[in-house]
Design an enzyme around this catalytic site. Structure first.
Site, PDB file in Angstrom:
ATOM      1  CB  SER A 340      -0.912   0.014   1.232  1.00 44.43           C
ATOM      2  OG  SER A 340      -1.763  -1.106   1.242  1.00 44.43           O
ATOM      3  CG  HIS A 434      -5.378  -2.081   4.178  1.00 41.99           C
ATOM      4  ND1 HIS A 434      -5.820  -3.117   3.380  1.00 41.99           N
ATOM      5  CD2 HIS A 434      -4.863  -1.145   3.339  1.00 41.99           C
ATOM      6  CE1 HIS A 434      -5.573  -2.822   2.104  1.00 41.99           C
ATOM      7  NE2 HIS A 434      -5.000  -1.635   2.051  1.00 41.99           N
TER       8      HIS A 434
END
Length: 504
Positions: A340, A434
């Site tokens: 990410s 997340h």
């Protein structure tokens, strides 16, 4: 519709970025004319009904509480008139005016709400029977319902109506962000419509679709246009991203078939990737994949394709569905992880350096030895030089600077992800996403994204959020309930170093 397209193309340069939102451009390409509307015509303001007249006819009155179950539905032609009128307005200021008027003048009946709220209090004080109290509360709920909700409800039942509502909310979201439309009533209406879309776009109505090179050209183009994390450079790049050792999935809705709502890109690897360049750049194109080499699934990009669905929980459900799909097709996969970006880190760090210099007259985020090493390389020890260094990508060309900045930036990034909070949750939006899903803040990767965009946003760093499937439910509950972040030893070690060496 063709006239609207021509009008939008002429108006776009004049009205600025909100004039033709990306979500609206996609809808215009795919929607075609509204049912009952010829391709040549729409209700315009010239010689047609005024905005107030259209709204008064389109938004149904809230019937009395006693007859709410017997009230006839609004005429379909009135809802269709609203759609035609809205699409005939200039994107930007005129649509903003309509949305503001709709939110302000067709909301809840505050007089009735106050009246029946008083009756609820009266029923409680007089200790009346439970039935009377519940009925009074039900009346309050009923009159708290804004009138425009009935319009949205009816539009959602019409052919093409759901697509239009997503378009309208996209205009609301982009208008609020651009301050083209503002105020508490508009924000409330955006929230009401978001909640309605959350019900209509619940997982039972969503279809998981995989994109391959054999997918329709329109779908491939939309996948390319919607990629917000790592832009697709060309058709060769796109072919690679849907080819061997790669997967691309999206959710579509049964009422809007073939239209990507949210898109997830996956790399199938033999280990947990630490560099995005190894996935999206200069990768050898292979015709077939060897399943025995695949042990890990890397979620390296997730993009919302419809701005109007912002805030509707789709990403978590998409990841869960994709995990199940991969487990079925490739049962040997042992690890699931993201790779990410860390948007906002550089901006946060530069802001922190500025505030420290202003308050303390010096930089205490770096140790004395680190400041000394950097000043010897740059021949300048001022914080301003360090800030300029971090806000351009030239420093990555110096091996000495890359080495000198490695330790301080890694621990500062760990603190940014783990320690910087907004209302108790992770400040960084990607981290928050997340962590809400139950992932673990697992590994920070130095020089994980060496593209100019990556250097500018996060000093080149990326992060892995690991999805340990047996722990995601408990991790998510702990994060949402107690704001606890599950992190690896690597991350916690950097956090500890930050707390020892840096002063905030």
């Amino acid at each position: 519709m063709r006239g609207l397209r021509r009008g939008l193309s002429r108006l776009g340069p004049r009205l600025g970025p909100w004039a033709v939102p990306r979500s609206l451009r996609r809808v215009l390409r795919a929607a075609g004319p509204w049912r009952g509307q010829s391709s040549a015509g729409s209700v315009s303001e010239r010689g047609g009904a005024s905005m107030e007249e259209v709204l008064s006819r389109s938004v149904p009155l809230l019937p009395p509480y006693e007859t709410k179950e017997k009230a006839p539905p609004p005429a379909e032609r009135r809802s269709a008139e609203f759609v035609r009128y809205y699409r005939g307005l200039e994107a930007g200021s005129r649509r903003a005016e309509l949305l503001g008027c709709l939110a302000r003048d067709f909301g809840a009946d505050h007089g009735r709400v106050a009246e029946f709220s008083a009756k609820v209090l009266q029923a409680r004080e007089q200790e009346r029977e439970q039935g009377a109290l519940l009925q009074a509360e039900d009346r309050v709920r009923y009159y708290l319902t804004p009138r425009y909700r009935a319009l949205f409800q009816h539009l959602g039942r019409l052919e093409g109506g759901l697509r239009f509502l997503v378009e309208l909310r996209g205009d609301l979201v982009e208008g609020l962000a651009a301050k083209a439309v503002d105020g508490p009533h508009v924000k409330e209406m955006s929230g009401v419509l978001k909640n309605m879309l959350s019900e209509w776009f619940s997982t039972g109505f969503l279809n998981l679709e995989r994109v391959t090179w054999q997918s329709p050209c329109e779908v491939l183009q939309k996948i390319s246009d919607s990629e917000a994390v790592h832009p697709v450079r060309n058709w060769v790049d796109l072919k690679r991203r849907v080819g061997p050792y790669r997967r691309c999935y999206f959710f579509s809705h049964c009422a809007i078939p073939g239209e990507p709502l949210i898109i997830l890109h996956v790399a199938l690897t033999s280990d947990i990737s630490s560099s995005i360049q190894s996935i999206v750049k200069d990768v050898e194109s292979l015709e077939t994949e060897d399943a025995e080499k695949i042990t890990t699934a890397i979620f390296y990009s997730i993009s919302l394709a419809q701005q109007g669905l912002q805030g509707v929980e789709l990403g978590n459900h998409l990841i869960k569905r994709v995990v199940k799909e991969l487990q079925k097709d490739l049962p040997q996969i042992e690890a699931f992880s993201s790779l990410s970006p860390i948007p906002g880190f550089t901006k946060w760090l530069v802001g922190l350096l500025s505030s420290q210099t202003k308050e303390l007259g010096r930089n205490e985020l770096f140790t004395e030895s680190e400041r000394q090493e950097i000043s010897e390389i740059t021949e300048d020890s001022t914080t301003e030089t360090l800030k300029k260094l971090l806000t351009n990508s030239e420093w990555v060309k110096s091996e000495k600077l890359v080495k000198a900045l490695h330790s301080p930036l890694m621990r500062l990034c760990a603190w940014y992800l783990y320690g910087e909070k907004h209302r108790g949750y992770a400040l960084n939006p990607v981290a928050n996403f997340h962590l809400q899903n139950g992932a673990e803040l697992w590994r920070i990767n130095w020089m994980g994204d060496t593209s100019p965009r990556g250097i500018a946003a996060s000093c080149g760093m990326m992060v892995n959020y690991r999805y340990f499937l047996e722990d995601t439910a408990s991790n998510s509950a702990a994060y949402l309930g107690t704001k606890h972040i599950k992190a690896s030893e690597q991350v916690l070690s950097f956090v500890s170093q930050f707390q020892q060496n840096s002063k905030l």
